[in-house]
Design a protein around this motif. Sequence first.
Motif, short mmCIF file in Angstrom:
data_model
loop_
_atom_site.label_atom_id
_atom_site.label_comp_id
_atom_site.label_asym_id
_atom_site.label_seq_id
_atom_site.Cartn_x
_atom_site.Cartn_y
_atom_site.Cartn_z
N ASN A 99 69.54 -20.47 10.01
CA ASN A 99 70.13 -19.46 10.88
C ASN A 99 71.19 -20.15 11.73
O ASN A 99 70.91 -20.81 12.72
N VAL A 146 73.71 -16.71 8.28
CA VAL A 146 72.80 -17.69 7.68
C VAL A 146 73.54 -18.47 6.60
O VAL A 146 74.46 -17.96 5.96
N TYR A 153 66.90 -13.97 12.93
CA TYR A 153 66.97 -13.54 11.54
C TYR A 153 65.55 -13.46 11.01
O TYR A 153 64.78 -14.42 11.10
#
Length: 295
Positions: A175, A153, A181
């Motif tokens: 992401n 990220v 995520y």
Amino acid sequence: MRPATALALCAALASTALLTGCGTETAGAPASSGATCASLAPLADPAGRTWDNVRVVSGKCGPSGAPSTGFEVTNTDQEPLTFTITFTLVNGFGEAMDSTTRTVEAVKPGQTVRRPLDAEEGPGSARAYRARITKVRAVPADGPSGACPPSGVRITNDRGDAAMGLRVVGIHLANCGTTDYRLNGYPALRLLDEDRDPVTGVEILHGTTAISTGIGGDAEPRPLTLRPGESAYASLAWRNTTTDGDPVNAPYAEVTAKPGAEPVTVTPELDLGTTGRLGVSPWTKTPADAGVPQG
């Protein structure tokens, strides 16, 4: 804090012009052959010439070897840093003529990087001006320019909005990895001063209503799943009112997206005055048709 309005000029070095592309350079990888400063020396007038291991230098700084103005960045930290420096170009009458922001990425510990600094007219064009350093920000480097961090990220901040003492800045999480995520709740914040030392005495509130109504930062946290390419944001809200006491300035903040995640340093430029409070909204998924502003 010493605030400055940075007019971002493009700075990809080409063989015939210095400021004609994007304003980012990577340490150890000159953007074009010969794009270095030779016969460097500090300028005679020291006022505004140095700031946090950055200094203005003079010499043959352009690809053509034309006399010009350059700058030198030294990383005295123990980890790679990305520097963002704002310069003001001042004429012989002391009048500010222009402002430019330059970024030097991934400067290694102990490394000194030298770069030219010119106006849009090309090599030597800044020679008629005196360059002054207005602001320096240095954050830990995530890795090579454009690469997704190992966490999968990327966390940034936007430039925010300000009106009648109210400040709102967005924290954006994208992401950029290859797996989902998950988020649930609020980002954790650790405020840092200009030396990147912890700032104490500031109450960090969940939600933004206590700062101002109508910001939209008081929804209940909800679980989020970000697929690759998707993003989320959280808002920081505060007032910069100053009454009794010393104003608090925190240009840096360490953002921890969720428990167990590695903190990421961003530069929201928190001029908190003497209010002692900062409101934080929960993570919210960015609408599919909305871009992710970059800091």
